[in-house]
Design a protein around this motif. Sequence first.
Motif, PDB file in Angstrom:
ATOM      1  N   PRO A 186      54.624  12.354 103.225  1.00  0.00           N
ATOM      2  CA  PRO A 186      54.540  11.122 102.424  1.00  0.00           C
ATOM      3  C   PRO A 186      53.125  10.559 102.449  1.00  0.00           C
ATOM      4  N   THR A 187      52.854   9.702 101.495  1.00  0.00           N
ATOM      5  CA  THR A 187      51.543   9.049 101.458  1.00  0.00           C
ATOM      6  C   THR A 187      51.338   8.193 102.699  1.00  0.00           C
ATOM      7  N   ASP A 188      52.388   7.480 103.095  1.00  0.00           N
ATOM      8  CA  ASP A 188      52.332   6.635 104.289  1.00  0.00           C
ATOM      9  C   ASP A 188      53.410   7.092 105.266  1.00  0.00           C
ATOM     10  N   PRO A 189      53.049   7.801 106.334  1.00  0.00           N
ATOM     11  CA  PRO A 189      54.064   8.299 107.275  1.00  0.00           C
ATOM     12  C   PRO A 189      54.532   7.252 108.286  1.00  0.00           C
ATOM     13  N   ALA A 190      53.921   6.063 108.289  1.00  0.00           N
ATOM     14  CA  ALA A 190      54.249   5.054 109.300  1.00  0.00           C
ATOM     15  C   ALA A 190      55.732   4.676 109.328  1.00  0.00           C
ATOM     16  N   PRO A 191      56.384   4.442 108.174  1.00  0.00           N
ATOM     17  CA  PRO A 191      57.813   4.090 108.232  1.00  0.00           C
ATOM     18  C   PRO A 191      58.674   5.187 108.842  1.00  0.00           C
ATOM     19  N   TYR A 192      58.291   6.440 108.650  1.00  0.00           N
ATOM     20  CA  TYR A 192      59.050   7.560 109.207  1.00  0.00           C
ATOM     21  C   TYR A 192      58.870   7.615 110.724  1.00  0.00           C
ATOM     22  N   GLU A 193      57.654   7.395 111.156  1.00  0.00           N
ATOM     23  CA  GLU A 193      57.388   7.390 112.594  1.00  0.00           C
ATOM     24  C   GLU A 193      58.113   6.235 113.268  1.00  0.00           C
ATOM     25  N   ALA A 194      58.150   5.079 112.597  1.00  0.00           N
ATOM     26  CA  ALA A 194      58.853   3.922 113.156  1.00  0.00           C
ATOM     27  C   ALA A 194      60.355   4.173 113.226  1.00  0.00           C
ATOM     28  N   ALA A 195      60.912   4.844 112.227  1.00  0.00           N
ATOM     29  CA  ALA A 195      62.360   5.078 112.187  1.00  0.00           C
ATOM     30  C   ALA A 195      62.812   6.049 113.259  1.00  0.00           C
ATOM     31  N   PHE A 196      62.037   7.115 113.474  1.00  0.00           N
ATOM     32  CA  PHE A 196      62.456   8.161 114.410  1.00  0.00           C
ATOM     33  C   PHE A 196      61.852   8.009 115.807  1.00  0.00           C
ATOM     34  N   GLY A 197      60.843   7.176 115.943  1.00  0.00           N
ATOM     35  CA  GLY A 197      60.199   7.026 117.246  1.00  0.00           C
ATOM     36  C   GLY A 197      59.115   8.046 117.491  1.00  0.00           C
ATOM     37  N   LEU A 198      58.912   8.932 116.545  1.00  0.00           N
ATOM     38  CA  LEU A 198      57.830   9.917 116.601  1.00  0.00           C
ATOM     39  C   LEU A 198      57.541  10.367 115.173  1.00  0.00           C
ATOM     40  N   LEU A 199      56.401  10.975 114.975  1.00  0.00           N
ATOM     41  CA  LEU A 199      56.023  11.425 113.640  1.00  0.00           C
ATOM     42  C   LEU A 199      56.723  12.742 113.335  1.00  0.00           C
ATOM     43  N   PRO A 200      57.542  12.784 112.309  1.00  0.00           N
ATOM     44  CA  PRO A 200      58.232  14.031 111.972  1.00  0.00           C
ATOM     45  C   PRO A 200      57.266  15.103 111.472  1.00  0.00           C
ATOM     46  N   GLU A 201      57.720  16.336 111.576  1.00  0.00           N
ATOM     47  CA  GLU A 201      57.006  17.449 110.954  1.00  0.00           C
ATOM     48  C   GLU A 201      57.514  17.555 109.522  1.00  0.00           C
ATOM     49  N   PHE A 202      56.620  17.458 108.560  1.00  0.00           N
ATOM     50  CA  PHE A 202      57.012  17.521 107.154  1.00  0.00           C
ATOM     51  C   PHE A 202      56.773  18.920 106.600  1.00  0.00           C
ATOM     52  N   GLY A 203      57.492  19.235 105.524  1.00  0.00           N
ATOM     53  CA  GLY A 203      57.358  20.545 104.918  1.00  0.00           C
ATOM     54  C   GLY A 203      57.933  21.660 105.769  1.00  0.00           C
ATOM     55  N   ALA A 204      58.890  21.326 106.628  1.00  0.00           N
ATOM     56  CA  ALA A 204      59.493  22.313 107.526  1.00  0.00           C
ATOM     57  C   ALA A 204      60.458  23.212 106.748  1.00  0.00           C
ATOM     58  N   PRO A 205      60.688  24.425 107.224  1.00  0.00           N
ATOM     59  CA  PRO A 205      61.629  25.320 106.536  1.00  0.00           C
ATOM     60  C   PRO A 205      63.079  24.852 106.643  1.00  0.00           C
ATOM     61  N   ARG A 206      63.368  24.048 107.662  1.00  0.00           N
ATOM     62  CA  ARG A 206      64.731  23.560 107.862  1.00  0.00           C
ATOM     63  C   ARG A 206      64.673  22.206 108.564  1.00  0.00           C
ATOM     64  N   SER A 207      65.511  21.276 108.126  1.00  0.00           N
ATOM     65  CA  SER A 207      65.507  19.942 108.719  1.00  0.00           C
ATOM     66  C   SER A 207      66.304  19.938 110.023  1.00  0.00           C
ATOM     67  N   VAL A 208      65.729  19.339 111.050  1.00  0.00           N
ATOM     68  CA  VAL A 208      66.368  19.328 112.367  1.00  0.00           C
ATOM     69  C   VAL A 208      65.960  18.086 113.143  1.00  0.00           C
ATOM     70  N   VAL A 209      66.898  17.565 113.904  1.00  0.00           N
ATOM     71  CA  VAL A 209      66.625  16.511 114.884  1.00  0.00           C
ATOM     72  C   VAL A 209      67.152  17.032 116.209  1.00  0.00           C
ATOM     73  N   SER A 210      66.275  17.146 117.201  1.00  0.00           N
ATOM     74  CA  SER A 210      66.708  17.718 118.482  1.00  0.00           C
ATOM     75  C   SER A 210      66.533  16.708 119.603  1.00  0.00           C
ATOM     76  N   PHE A 211      67.366  16.865 120.631  1.00  0.00           N
ATOM     77  CA  PHE A 211      67.361  15.970 121.793  1.00  0.00           C
ATOM     78  C   PHE A 211      67.276  16.799 123.067  1.00  0.00           C
ATOM     79  N   ASP A 212      66.780  16.193 124.126  1.00  0.00           N
ATOM     80  CA  ASP A 212      66.725  16.863 125.413  1.00  0.00           C
ATOM     81  C   ASP A 212      68.144  17.186 125.881  1.00  0.00           C
ATOM     82  N   ALA A 213      68.359  18.401 126.310  1.00  0.00           N
ATOM     83  CA  ALA A 213      69.685  18.830 126.738  1.00  0.00           C
ATOM     84  C   ALA A 213      70.170  18.055 127.963  1.00  0.00           C
TER      85      ALA A 213
END
Length: 354
Positions: A186-213
């Motif tokens: 996105p032009t402004d990644p700040a809202p995405y970083e605020a929503a997830f707590g970290l900056l997402p990787e964009f343009g990924a081959p597959r969407s994923v959200v992972s957590f510590d086991a």
Amino acid sequence: MSHDTTGHGLRYPANPGHAAVRGTGSVALLCALAAEHGFRTQEALEGTGIPASALGDPGAEITAVQEARLIGTLAARLPETAALQAGARYRLTTYGIWGFALLSSRTIRESHEIGMRFLDLSYALTRISAQEFRDELALFFDDLDLPGPVRRFALLRDTSAALQIWRETLGRGVVPRRVALTLPPPTDPAPYEAAFGLLPEFGAPRSVVSFDAELLDQPLPHAAPLTAAACEAQCRDVLDRRHSRSGTSGRVRDVLLREPWRMPGQDEVAAALHLSVRTLRRHLAHEGTSYRAVLEQTREHLAEELLLTAGLSVEQVAERLGYSEASSFVQAFRRWKGLSPGRWAQAARAGAAR
């Protein structure tokens, strides 16, 4: 085929994930968000076939297609980041009995397994699956066949809502280990970083959200085993009722169950119902579903019963459902439940024992 992304007259290709019947809690939440951006409820619901009166009716049900039409309207008129705002507002209580089942589980692992087992009771429009690795649990959000703006809104809504579920279940803030999105940067990644707590990787081959086991076996603050067991039973009752819908879809299901080992084709089902294929398609479309969707749902429901009630092996269930190879059945089951048949059956039995 071109798509009208405003939601008016929007047509969606047949897809099992689109036909799920659901409550109106999610639509009510989205209409409230639209109102904050200056859109009246009736305006947001135009073209969806959802009456405004249904938003306050706890017993009202709609189809995923209708919710997707509403999202088409919102995606065309609101900024993309509105989807992140929406996802953060999904509380466990928004999901009804499914949310209470998650909240009252003993651990995140137990909550996660219940959630995946009854995923059809969520409001997701992406296809969610999960895989546990040595040090992380990855939740995958794969696109369904939806128009681009609807797909982007659904992806951001579903991923941020999943994070909200983990935070509320644990009773504290949680930052994912990794977030990857198939969306372009996105032009402004700040809202995405605020929503997830970290900056997402964009343009990924597959969407994923992972957590510590290590989070999986942590006890939950609102654990109530008896309540969880009761909620699981209610979840199953709701799914049973939705899977045995009346109308044309229910009649199609009855025909399919006559010989589930070979699952007759659409032409044969139409003939058995004394309908033309075109009329059958039209009736099913009016109910927000399709032949393929009813076929998939029937196989899924029957697989559950054969695995649990009959106690059959994976190979035996695959044969009885008309799969030429057990591996094809396992792949389909993972698509439905996000778990292998064996893992799902084990978790279901453990829940029943509790």
